[in-house]
Design an enzyme around this catalytic site. Structure first.
Site, PDB file in Angstrom:
ATOM      1  N   THR A  11       0.729  -1.266  -0.008  1.00 58.29           N
ATOM      2  CA  THR A  11      -0.202   0.072   0.118  1.00 58.29           C
ATOM      3  C   THR A  11       1.024   1.225   0.024  1.00 58.29           C
ATOM      4  OG1 THR A  11      -0.181  -0.083   2.576  1.00 58.29           O
ATOM      5  CG2 THR A  11      -2.051  -0.955   1.180  1.00 58.29           C
ATOM      6  N   ASP A  57       1.211  -9.279   8.948  1.00 58.97           N
ATOM      7  CA  ASP A  57       1.787  -8.037   9.709  1.00 58.97           C
ATOM      8  C   ASP A  57       3.172  -8.626   9.955  1.00 58.97           C
ATOM      9  OD1 ASP A  57       2.807  -6.361  11.862  1.00 58.97           O
ATOM     10  OD2 ASP A  57       0.788  -5.563  11.888  1.00 58.97           O
ATOM     11  N   SER A 124      18.580   1.334   3.423  1.00 57.35           N
ATOM     12  CA  SER A 124      18.312   3.008   3.291  1.00 57.35           C
ATOM     13  C   SER A 124      19.680   3.618   3.443  1.00 57.35           C
ATOM     14  CB  SER A 124      17.351   3.526   4.176  1.00 57.35           C
ATOM     15  OG  SER A 124      17.636   4.874   4.337  1.00 57.35           O
ATOM     16  N   GLU A 126      19.743   6.104   4.861  1.00 63.37           N
ATOM     17  CA  GLU A 126      19.839   6.727   6.342  1.00 63.37           C
ATOM     18  C   GLU A 126      20.867   5.901   7.224  1.00 63.37           C
ATOM     19  OE1 GLU A 126      17.859   9.203   8.345  1.00 63.37           O
ATOM     20  OE2 GLU A 126      18.101  10.015   6.260  1.00 63.37           O
ATOM     21  N   TYR A 148      15.078   4.802  13.392  1.00 65.11           N
ATOM     22  CA  TYR A 148      14.877   4.485  11.999  1.00 65.11           C
ATOM     23  C   TYR A 148      16.238   3.903  11.350  1.00 65.11           C
ATOM     24  CZ  TYR A 148      14.138   4.155   7.148  1.00 65.11           C
ATOM     25  OH  TYR A 148      13.728   3.798   5.788  1.00 65.11           O
TER      26      TYR A 148
HETATM   27  P1  NDP Z   1       5.662   3.704   2.817  1.00 65.18           P
HETATM   28  O1  NDP Z   1       5.826   4.528   4.226  1.00 65.18           O
HETATM   29  O2  NDP Z   1       5.044   4.421   1.783  1.00 65.18           O
HETATM   30  O3  NDP Z   1       5.235   2.487   2.934  1.00 65.18           O
HETATM   31  C1  NDP Z   1       5.452   1.598   4.143  1.00 65.18           C
HETATM   32  C2  NDP Z   1       4.604   0.284   3.727  1.00 65.18           C
HETATM   33  O4  NDP Z   1       4.964  -0.544   4.992  1.00 65.18           O
HETATM   34  C3  NDP Z   1       3.153   0.554   3.902  1.00 65.18           C
HETATM   35  O5  NDP Z   1       2.380  -0.463   3.054  1.00 65.18           O
HETATM   36  C4  NDP Z   1       2.715   0.283   5.337  1.00 65.18           C
HETATM   37  O6  NDP Z   1       1.315  -0.280   5.525  1.00 65.18           O
HETATM   38  C5  NDP Z   1       3.692  -1.069   5.537  1.00 65.18           C
HETATM   39  N1  NDP Z   1       3.874  -1.360   6.863  1.00 65.18           N
HETATM   40  C6  NDP Z   1       4.209  -0.632   8.148  1.00 65.18           C
HETATM   41  N2  NDP Z   1       4.242  -1.316   9.070  1.00 65.18           N
HETATM   42  C7  NDP Z   1       3.883  -2.765   8.805  1.00 65.18           C
HETATM   43  C8  NDP Z   1       3.897  -3.786   9.478  1.00 65.18           C
HETATM   44  N3  NDP Z   1       3.894  -4.110  10.706  1.00 65.18           N
HETATM   45  N4  NDP Z   1       3.420  -4.966   8.782  1.00 65.18           N
HETATM   46  C9  NDP Z   1       3.121  -4.945   7.511  1.00 65.18           C
HETATM   47  N5  NDP Z   1       3.306  -3.864   6.761  1.00 65.18           N
HETATM   48  C10 NDP Z   1       3.856  -2.735   7.405  1.00 65.18           C
HETATM   49  O7  NDP Z   1       7.271   3.643   2.578  1.00 65.18           O
HETATM   50  P2  NDP Z   1       8.017   3.422   0.998  1.00 65.18           P
HETATM   51  O8  NDP Z   1       7.173   2.782   0.010  1.00 65.18           O
HETATM   52  O9  NDP Z   1       8.386   5.183   0.845  1.00 65.18           O
HETATM   53  O10 NDP Z   1       9.635   2.700   1.303  1.00 65.18           O
HETATM   54  C11 NDP Z   1       9.280   1.415   0.921  1.00 65.18           C
HETATM   55  C12 NDP Z   1      10.618   0.835   2.135  1.00 65.18           C
HETATM   56  O11 NDP Z   1      11.790   1.429   1.312  1.00 65.18           O
HETATM   57  C13 NDP Z   1      10.559   0.973   3.459  1.00 65.18           C
HETATM   58  O12 NDP Z   1      11.185   0.001   4.094  1.00 65.18           O
HETATM   59  C14 NDP Z   1      11.213   2.179   3.585  1.00 65.18           C
HETATM   60  O13 NDP Z   1      11.809   2.423   4.979  1.00 65.18           O
HETATM   61  C15 NDP Z   1      12.355   2.014   2.466  1.00 65.18           C
HETATM   62  N6  NDP Z   1      13.164   3.288   2.092  1.00 65.18           N
HETATM   63  C16 NDP Z   1      12.568   4.164   1.227  1.00 65.18           C
HETATM   64  C17 NDP Z   1      13.280   5.101   0.807  1.00 65.18           C
HETATM   65  C18 NDP Z   1      12.282   6.339   0.214  1.00 65.18           C
HETATM   66  O14 NDP Z   1      12.933   7.197  -0.106  1.00 65.18           O
HETATM   67  N7  NDP Z   1      11.094   6.388  -0.275  1.00 65.18           N
HETATM   68  C19 NDP Z   1      14.648   5.204   0.624  1.00 65.18           C
HETATM   69  C20 NDP Z   1      15.311   3.933   1.352  1.00 65.18           C
HETATM   70  C21 NDP Z   1      14.508   2.913   1.957  1.00 65.18           C
HETATM   71  P3  NDP Z   1       0.256   0.606   5.894  1.00 65.18           P
HETATM   72  O15 NDP Z   1      -0.337   1.392   4.481  1.00 65.18           O
HETATM   73  O16 NDP Z   1      -0.802  -0.314   6.512  1.00 65.18           O
HETATM   74  O17 NDP Z   1       0.738   1.548   6.671  1.00 65.18           O
HETATM   75  P1  GDR Z   2      14.189  11.468   5.295  1.00 65.39           P
HETATM   76  O1  GDR Z   2      12.849  12.166   4.649  1.00 65.39           O
HETATM   77  O2  GDR Z   2      14.357  11.752   6.878  1.00 65.39           O
HETATM   78  O3  GDR Z   2      15.487  11.806   4.417  1.00 65.39           O
HETATM   79  O4  GDR Z   2      13.797   9.895   5.133  1.00 65.39           O
HETATM   80  P2  GDR Z   2      12.104  13.209   4.957  1.00 65.39           P
HETATM   81  O5  GDR Z   2      11.669  13.802   3.670  1.00 65.39           O
HETATM   82  O6  GDR Z   2      11.113  13.154   6.206  1.00 65.39           O
HETATM   83  O7  GDR Z   2      13.251  14.407   5.469  1.00 65.39           O
HETATM   84  C1  GDR Z   2      14.099  15.091   4.634  1.00 65.39           C
HETATM   85  C2  GDR Z   2      14.980  16.085   5.146  1.00 65.39           C
HETATM   86  O8  GDR Z   2      13.984  17.551   5.193  1.00 65.39           O
HETATM   87  C3  GDR Z   2      14.237  17.941   6.528  1.00 65.39           C
HETATM   88  N1  GDR Z   2      13.048  18.730   6.739  1.00 65.39           N
HETATM   89  C4  GDR Z   2      11.916  18.181   6.766  1.00 65.39           C
HETATM   90  N2  GDR Z   2      11.265  16.842   6.821  1.00 65.39           N
HETATM   91  C5  GDR Z   2      10.027  16.796   7.048  1.00 65.39           C
HETATM   92  N3  GDR Z   2       9.750  15.509   6.885  1.00 65.39           N
HETATM   93  N4  GDR Z   2       9.176  17.804   7.406  1.00 65.39           N
HETATM   94  C6  GDR Z   2       9.644  19.101   7.457  1.00 65.39           C
HETATM   95  O9  GDR Z   2       8.750  19.815   7.717  1.00 65.39           O
HETATM   96  C7  GDR Z   2      10.974  19.344   7.315  1.00 65.39           C
HETATM   97  N5  GDR Z   2      11.793  20.397   7.330  1.00 65.39           N
HETATM   98  C8  GDR Z   2      13.139  20.095   6.932  1.00 65.39           C
HETATM   99  C9  GDR Z   2      14.573  16.849   7.395  1.00 65.39           C
HETATM  100  O10 GDR Z   2      15.143  17.370   8.661  1.00 65.39           O
HETATM  101  C10 GDR Z   2      15.559  15.853   6.677  1.00 65.39           C
HETATM  102  O11 GDR Z   2      16.830  16.422   6.735  1.00 65.39           O
HETATM  103  C11 GDR Z   2      13.400   9.452   3.813  1.00 65.39           C
HETATM  104  C12 GDR Z   2      12.466   8.233   4.174  1.00 65.39           C
HETATM  105  O12 GDR Z   2      11.612   7.781   3.068  1.00 65.39           O
HETATM  106  C13 GDR Z   2      13.056   7.013   4.902  1.00 65.39           C
HETATM  107  O13 GDR Z   2      12.266   5.841   4.891  1.00 65.39           O
HETATM  108  C14 GDR Z   2      14.241   6.582   3.654  1.00 65.39           C
HETATM  109  O14 GDR Z   2      15.005   5.505   4.074  1.00 65.39           O
HETATM  110  C15 GDR Z   2      15.232   7.838   3.459  1.00 65.39           C
HETATM  111  O15 GDR Z   2      14.313   8.984   3.088  1.00 65.39           O
HETATM  112  C16 GDR Z   2      16.082   7.465   2.695  1.00 65.39           C
END
Ligand code: NDP
Ligand code: GDR
Length: 322
Positions: A11, A57, A124, A126, A148
């Site tokens: 999702t 889950d 990630s 991160e 995280y």
């Molecule tokens: P999202 O937050 O959009 O999606 C996270 C998903 O995980 C949702 O479908 C959520 O379900 C599900 N989820 C959370 N907790 C559980 C659980 N306990 N059991 C089953 N499902 C669960 O993340 P992204 O699509 O952006 O990212 C995908 C993955 O990649 C994540 O692991 C993220 O940490 C990692 N990642 C993301 C990056 C990015 O920039 N987007 C960069 C690097 C890594 P629900 O809808 O029910 O909440």
């Molecule tokens: P990040 O993404 O922490 O890099 O993790 P996010 O977009 O939340 O923050 C990026 C940077 O922006 C600064 N920031 C703010 N962030 C948010 N959310 N809201 C604000 O108002 C704001 N102002 C400044 C933050 O401090 C940070 O430096 C994302 C997630 O998708 C992770 O799951 C994934 O692993 C990493 O990217 C790679």
């Protein structure tokens, strides 16, 4: 023969793009979905009839074993996690359980039920946190800066460990930030593009932000899910950095988004300490030359194009709500 894939996190942003990609390649797609009081379908509404959902889950090993049994997958993509860094300070234990231990649960389900399935772990950038070198690559030491990030380091190493302990085909994709119109609304890119659209349409008059000086390497989610798939098509399992090789400040992001609709960000952005994190990741910049060379992966959408795409999408969506 039709290939079968199980996606956790179906999702979420990446789950939806990956499902589209695999369906376009003729895969049978299974999606692990949590039970919620109201169905969360926004990102996958258009393909929901093509996906077979399985309830489960990451915290419940039995449900994952059941999911692997039903899906009988050739490939498992573990994308589920508590993925919002800011929330990880408010819910450090829940984040550790889902984002860290959840990976072991999923690996165990695969090992016990279908060990020959290929496994992808969503690692990630991160994990690099307070970066030990720039640009960051596969060999750069980790120094996570949030609960995280710490949980992701655990998930990363347990994936490597299962590959080495059980000879499983388990890969870890170290993906830098990737965004899209389907990005969760609290992440900075989407918060900005949604805010800009609301301000332009007269629904909001300010945008409250945290640290504008942090730098990120932002790409398009649609490009990044292709790399996940490519990692599972190789002769040998390995880990890869996926990034654009460009870094931009949050201020640059804000500037491009406001300028795109003819506004000056300085007239609307207010710094609010509530959005400043207890510990910050100041600079991320990835070196993805290994992925380019070994996977033949290329990115198609650049930073400015990505921001404009997201602003346009939010303008269209919010206009319809007015
Ligand atoms: P999202 O937050 O959009 O999606 C996270 C998903 O995980 C949702 O479908 C959520 O379900 C599900 N989820 C959370 N907790 C559980 C659980 N306990 N059991 C089953 N499902 C669960 O993340 P992204 O699509 O952006 O990212 C995908 C993955 O990649 C994540 O692991 C993220 O940490 C990692 N990642 C993301 C990056 C990015 O920039 N987007 C960069 C690097 C890594 P629900 O809808 O029910 O909440
Ligand atoms: P990040 O993404 O922490 O890099 O993790 P996010 O977009 O939340 O923050 C990026 C940077 O922006 C600064 N920031 C703010 N962030 C948010 N959310 N809201 C604000 O108002 C704001 N102002 C400044 C933050 O401090 C940070 O430096 C994302 C997630 O998708 C992770 O799951 C994934 O692993 C990493 O990217 C790679």
């Amino acid at each position: 023969m039709t290939k079968r894939a199980l996606i956790t996190g179906i999702t979420g942003q990446d789950g939806s793009y990956l499902a589209e990609l695999l369906l376009s390649k003729g895969y049978k797609v299974f999606g692990l979905r949590r039970r919620t009081s109201v169905p969360i379908l926004e990102n996958i509404e258009h393909i929901q009839n093509d996906i077979e959902f399985i309830d489960g889950d990451l915290l419940d090993l039995g449900s994952l074993i059941n999911a692997v049994r039903i899906a009988d997958p050739d490939e498992v993509y573990n994308l589920a996690a508590q993925s919002f860094v800011a929330t990880s300070w408010i819910q450090p234990v829940a984040t550790g359980q889902a984002t860290g231990i959840g990976v072991t649960n999923m690996l165990e389900a695969v090992r016990l039920t279908k060990p020959e399935a290929r496994f992808y772990q969503a690692s990630s950038s991160e994990m690099f946190g307070k970066v030990m070198e720039t640009p960051q690559k596969e060999t750069t030491p980790f120094y996570p800066r949030s609960p995280y990030g710490v949980a992701k380091v655990y998930g990363h190493w347990i994936t490597v460990n299962y590959r080495e302990s059980y000879n499983m085909y388990a890969c870890s994709g170290i993906l830098f930030n990737h965004e899209s119109p389907r990005r969760g609304i609290e992440f900075v890119t989407r918060k900005v593009t949604d805010g800009v659209a609301r301000i332009k349409l007269g629904l909001q008059n300010e945008l409250r932000m945290g640290n504008l000086d942090a730098k990120r390497d932002w790409g398009f989610a649609g490009d990044y899910v292709k790399a996940m798939w490519l990692m599972l098509q190789q002769d040998k399992a390995d880990d890869y950095v996926i990034s654009t090789g460009e870094t931009h400040t949050i201020e640059e992001l804000v500037d491009i988004a406001f300028s795109h609709v003819g506004l000056n960000w300085r007239d609307y952005v207010v710094i609010d300490q509530k959005f400043v994190r207890p510990a910050e990741v100041d600079l991320l910049l990835g070196d993805c030359s290994k992925a380019k060379e070994k996977l033949g992966w290329e990115l198609e959408v650049g930073f400015e194009q990505l921001v404009k795409m997201m602003v346009d999408s939010d303008l269209e969506r919010i206009s319809k709500l007015k």
